[in-house]
Design an enzyme around this catalytic site. Sequence first.
Site, short mmCIF file in Angstrom:
data_model
loop_
_atom_site.label_atom_id
_atom_site.label_comp_id
_atom_site.label_asym_id
_atom_site.label_seq_id
_atom_site.Cartn_x
_atom_site.Cartn_y
_atom_site.Cartn_z
N LYS A 1 9.96 76.07 83.42
CA LYS A 1 11.23 75.68 83.00
C LYS A 1 11.31 76.33 81.37
O LYS A 1 10.96 74.88 80.68
CB LYS A 1 11.96 74.97 83.12
CG LYS A 1 13.26 74.80 82.93
CD LYS A 1 13.90 73.56 82.99
CE LYS A 1 15.80 73.12 82.64
NZ LYS A 1 16.15 71.76 82.62
N LYS B 1 8.20 71.59 81.48
CA LYS B 1 9.41 71.96 80.69
C LYS B 1 9.56 71.69 79.01
O LYS B 1 9.16 70.91 78.70
CB LYS B 1 10.97 70.91 81.36
CG LYS B 1 12.25 71.14 80.86
CD LYS B 1 12.86 69.63 81.46
CE LYS B 1 14.42 70.09 80.60
NZ LYS B 1 14.75 69.57 81.28
C1 PBG Z 1 18.86 67.95 82.61
C2 PBG Z 1 18.39 69.25 82.42
C3 PBG Z 1 19.17 70.07 81.97
C4 PBG Z 1 18.55 71.45 82.69
C5 PBG Z 1 18.47 71.08 83.80
N1 PBG Z 1 18.05 69.75 83.84
C6 PBG Z 1 19.53 69.88 80.49
C7 PBG Z 1 18.19 69.45 78.68
O1 PBG Z 1 17.15 69.00 79.29
O2 PBG Z 1 18.72 69.34 78.05
C8 PBG Z 1 19.32 72.96 82.09
C9 PBG Z 1 19.35 73.19 82.98
C10 PBG Z 1 19.56 75.47 82.26
O3 PBG Z 1 19.92 75.37 81.01
O4 PBG Z 1 20.05 75.69 83.17
N2 PBG Z 1 17.33 66.62 81.55
#
Ligand code: PBG
Length: 322
Positions: A246, A192
């Site tokens: 992601k 991520k």
């Molecule tokens: C929580 C989380 C996030 C997303 C999914 N789980 C935001 C982040 O890491 O700041 C993002 C999902 C999206 O942008 O659709 N940590």
Amino acid sequence: MRLRINRFTSARRNLIFGNTMKSSLVQPHFVVSGENVDLQISGMPGINRQSVDVLIKTIGKDMKIGLRSHMLFLVMDDYHRDSNASHASDPNTPLHIAVRLLKEEYGDEIVIMTDVCLCTGTDHGHCGVLVDNKIENDQSVNELIRIAISHAEAGVDYVAASDMMDGRVKAMREKFEELGFHSTGILSYSVKYASSFYGPFREAAESSPKFGDRRSHQMDFRSGYDEAIMEAKIDQEEGADILMIKPGLPYLDVIRKVSDEVTRPLAVYNVSGEYAMVMNSNPNPDERGKMITEILQSFTRAGADVIVTYHAREAIQKELIE
Ligand code: PBG
């Protein structure tokens, strides 16, 4: 390692081994407290924040069109937020209530995944516990486990760990084993990146950090394939049942590389900023539909087995995919 987890129900098998685009889609939802709440999220047309009663109806319609996999995010009321997201493991949050109701109604026919992170439950908006304003890894893992256990107790198929702390998959698996949750799976956000594509989501979940950013734990997008592969392999060894990359589109090359190196099923999260780009690109829904088909195809081609996307419902409803 529990290889039976992905085989445990027909809906899980269909998601992971179904081999069609339709079966591989997961629809995200934002759950809020209250009744009859159905709030549009600016920047994400077609995606709403919904109270449990409305959410159950939405998912009911989804199930009818064959959209059976759902990822739930809790949007916590401000007054419940504190330094370590203590309310996030309360068995009576709207998320826990929704999980129990959905499992009661659909049992093995539905796949429910729930986001496990601290950021929506903390008053500072960070994904972990702060010590001297820095995220402390191992204390954060303890809090994440507490939340994950509460989701397991509510009956989820997979907890979706989106925090990027080191060692949390192993710690979660061990705790699940100790407590007898042998069939509760872990979807790990393994790769991520600290990305600018999460903006609309953070608005929807009200989860922006009050100061600083997420670069001390989410990956640096300047890093090469070695680190991405290492992150995915570590989570695989720690017992993750699904590995996730992601965002999606800017990282298709990473999906390809990682999928060549790992054996566990691979998911991609086509995130909120990517969704907003498509939805704002063209007022003509037919033209947008063609873009969605092409984008989803690119994830499959790159090697994704599971696709988490805000386009899931439209893609199935309008038969943009097979
Ligand atoms: C929580 C989380 C996030 C997303 C999914 N789980 C935001 C982040 O890491 O700041 C993002 C999902 C999206 O942008 O659709 N940590």
